[in-house]
Design a protein around this motif. Structure first.
Motif, short mmCIF file in Angstrom:
data_model
loop_
_atom_site.label_atom_id
_atom_site.label_comp_id
_atom_site.label_asym_id
_atom_site.label_seq_id
_atom_site.Cartn_x
_atom_site.Cartn_y
_atom_site.Cartn_z
N ARG A 14 0.89 -1.28 -0.10
CA ARG A 14 0.01 -0.01 -0.08
C ARG A 14 0.70 1.25 -0.07
NH1 ARG A 14 -2.29 0.94 6.09
NH2 ARG A 14 -0.06 0.70 7.16
N GLU A 35 -2.17 6.08 3.29
CA GLU A 35 -2.44 4.76 3.07
C GLU A 35 -4.02 4.92 2.54
OE1 GLU A 35 -0.80 5.92 5.52
OE2 GLU A 35 -0.58 4.48 7.20
N TRP A 119 4.88 -4.44 15.55
CA TRP A 119 3.36 -4.67 15.87
C TRP A 119 2.94 -6.29 16.31
CZ3 TRP A 119 -1.59 -2.61 16.10
CH2 TRP A 119 -1.63 -1.33 15.84
N LYS A 144 3.74 -3.38 19.94
CA LYS A 144 2.53 -2.36 19.89
C LYS A 144 1.28 -3.44 19.31
CE LYS A 144 1.92 1.51 17.10
NZ LYS A 144 2.35 2.71 16.67
N ASP A 183 -2.39 0.68 21.02
CA ASP A 183 -2.97 1.65 20.05
C ASP A 183 -4.54 1.89 20.22
OD1 ASP A 183 -2.11 2.47 16.50
OD2 ASP A 183 -3.48 3.51 18.20
N HIS A 185 -6.05 3.62 18.46
CA HIS A 185 -6.29 3.82 16.97
C HIS A 185 -7.23 4.90 16.70
CE1 HIS A 185 -6.10 2.04 12.73
NE2 HIS A 185 -4.95 2.05 13.05
N GLU A 209 -1.47 4.90 22.72
CA GLU A 209 -1.49 5.82 21.45
C GLU A 209 -2.75 6.21 20.90
OE1 GLU A 209 1.16 4.35 18.51
OE2 GLU A 209 0.01 4.74 16.94
N GLU A 235 0.24 10.52 14.53
CA GLU A 235 0.29 9.96 13.03
C GLU A 235 -0.65 10.88 12.11
OE1 GLU A 235 -1.07 6.17 14.87
OE2 GLU A 235 -2.21 6.02 12.87
N HIS A 285 6.14 7.59 13.94
CA HIS A 285 5.15 6.76 13.65
C HIS A 285 5.72 5.95 11.95
CE1 HIS A 285 1.45 6.02 11.15
NE2 HIS A 285 1.05 5.18 11.94
N PRO A 287 4.33 2.81 9.85
CA PRO A 287 3.81 1.42 9.47
C PRO A 287 4.10 1.03 7.93
CG PRO A 287 2.19 3.20 9.42
CD PRO A 287 3.42 3.71 9.97
N GLU A 310 8.98 3.08 15.32
CA GLU A 310 8.16 1.93 14.70
C GLU A 310 8.62 1.41 13.48
OE1 GLU A 310 4.33 3.30 13.76
OE2 GLU A 310 3.45 1.20 13.67
N TYR A 317 -0.59 -5.24 7.70
CA TYR A 317 -0.87 -4.66 6.55
C TYR A 317 -0.10 -5.18 5.42
CZ TYR A 317 -2.81 -1.17 10.08
OH TYR A 317 -3.23 -0.73 11.07
N TRP A 367 -5.13 -0.21 -2.19
CA TRP A 367 -5.30 -0.52 -0.88
C TRP A 367 -6.44 0.32 -0.08
CZ3 TRP A 367 -4.99 1.39 4.06
CH2 TRP A 367 -5.21 0.59 5.28
N TRP A 382 -12.10 2.90 12.45
CA TRP A 382 -11.52 1.52 12.16
C TRP A 382 -10.15 1.73 13.00
CZ3 TRP A 382 -6.66 2.01 9.00
CH2 TRP A 382 -6.22 0.68 8.70
#
Ligand SMILES: O=C(O)C(=O)C[C@@H](O)[C@H](O)CO
Ligand SMILES: [Mg+2]
Length: 382
Positions: A14, A35, A119, A144, A183, A185, A209, A235, A285, A287, A310, A317, A367, A382
């Motif tokens: 992604r 993303e 993660w 995390k 997280d 999130h 987080e 983030e 951050h 990912p 991180e 993902y 993605w 989400w």
């Protein structure tokens, strides 16, 4: 030296990679992306080329100001992510042209190695225990995970207990031999954040987080008053002009700017320095892919308050490609006992396998994160 061409490659899982070419053959790579909105960022990157083609790529500060201020409108996820990838590529070019890693251009390293974390568990935190066991065998001791699935504005004691039980199980399995961040999130609304954080205190997570959504940042000082758990966020904030308000209001213990969302190395360096003035730790951050990670590491190695990095190896993902799949100097990214050393090569220190990138870009997926809904049918964060 003059910029001659910008080429973008959307690639699995992604990510998007940006190649900036110059008339002297020096090439820089960046990783601009949001993303789920890669094509939008791609359009923004190419719109910025009007300010870049024919310019000297080594004038990074001026080009950054031109991109930020030249188009009247500024800031936000899309424009700051497009600028971030361009900025990363400019630093890559400048370092390569001078034959030194970017951290040398920034005054050299303040540490010999940088602590990273991994993660565990997916969108719906499960298999966390197994994931921690596997990663511990690889030398990690800091992790995390998502703290909860969908959670209502006001949710049940049962939902809170389920979230807490998962964390209790981790502490029960590993004691204090590991550390972990949780997280939220942005899935937890302000009314429930205080409740859930209180219930998690006995398990002493390293941080929580995005305890609330970035647009609810005014809750950070209030939540910080009600808990001993350090609060981490960043983030979904995109410039020092956003972070200044959060730093001033207080409550944030760890700032997590994303080097591919918050204006790149030039901007995140300034955010890191601002944070240090407030005794706030830096934990970028990331990912995402290898260029984003390399950009983070250059900021980490010159920032006194950098504490944790991180990295996305094995993140849930990364379907279709892993973080080093497009890199030929994989050995430079070796993580030993959770630590990574400064990337030794000039520029960002990432040697991109361009052929592999081109092939992967031929059928890159668009993605998108899943759309979640609550039991009553309303949209869930989400
Ligand atoms: O790594 C993190 O801390 C995240 O919250 C993951 C999230 O940022 C996804 O990348 C969004 O697509
Ligand atoms: Mg997060």
């Amino acid at each position: 030296m003059k910029i001659t061409k910008l080429t973008t490659y959307r690639v699995p899982p992604r990510w998007m990679l940006l190649k900036i070419e110059t008339d002297e053959g020096v090439v820089g790579w960046g990783e601009p992306v949001i993303e789920g909105k890669a094509r939008t960022v791609e359009a923004a990157v190419h719109e910025y080329s009007q300010y870049l083609i024919g310019q000297d790529p080594r004038n990074i500060n001026d080009l950054w100001q031109v991109m930020y201020r030249g188009g009247f409108y500024r800031g936000g996820a899309i424009l700051m992510s497009a600028m971030a990838g361009i900025d990363q590529a400019l630093w890559d070019i400048k370092g390569k042209a001078l034959g030194v890693p970017v951290y040398e251009l920034l005054g050299g390293c303040v540490r010999d190695k940088m602590k990273t974390y991994s993660w565990v568990g997916g969108d719906r935190p499960s298999d966390v225990i197994e994931g921690i066991r596997t990663l511990r065998a690889a030398g990690f001791d800091t992790f995390k995970m998502n703290g909860t699935e969908e959670l209502g504005f006001i949710d049940s004691a049962k939902a809170i207990d389920a979230a807490v039980a998962r964390i209790a199980e981790i502490r029960g399995a590993f004691g204090n031999d590991i550390e972990f961040g949780i997280d939220f999130h942005g899935r937890v609304a302000a009314p429930m954040a205080k409740v859930l954080m209180k219930e998690l205190e006995p398990y002493r997570p390293l941080f929580i987080e995005e305890p609330v959504l970035a647009e609810q940042a005014e809750y950070y000082p209030r939540l910080a008053e009600s808990t001993s758990i350090p609060i981490a966020a960043g983030e979904r904030m995109y410039s020092r002009f956003e972070f200044k308000n959060v730093f001033h209001a207080g409550g944030l213990s760890i700032v997590q700017p994303d080097l591919s969302h918050a204006g790149g190395i030039t901007e995140c360096l300034k955010i890191a320095a601002m944070a240090e003035a407030y005794d706030i730790a830096l934990a970028p951050h990331c990912p995402l892919g290898p260029v984003a990670l390399a950009a983070c590491l250059h900021v980490d190695f010159v920032s006194y308050n950098a504490v944790l990095q991180e990295q996305s190896m094995g993140i849930h993902y990364n379907k279709g490609a892993e973080v080093l799949d497009y890199v030929t100097n994989k050995e430079d990214f070796r993580i030993e006992n959770g630590y990574i050393k400064p990337l030794p090569k000039p520029g960002l220190g990432v040697v991109i396998d361009e052929q592999r990138v081109i092939e992967a870009s031929r059928n890159a997926p668009d993605w998108a994160n899943p759309l979640w809904r609550h039991a009553d049918g309303s949209v869930a964060e989400w």
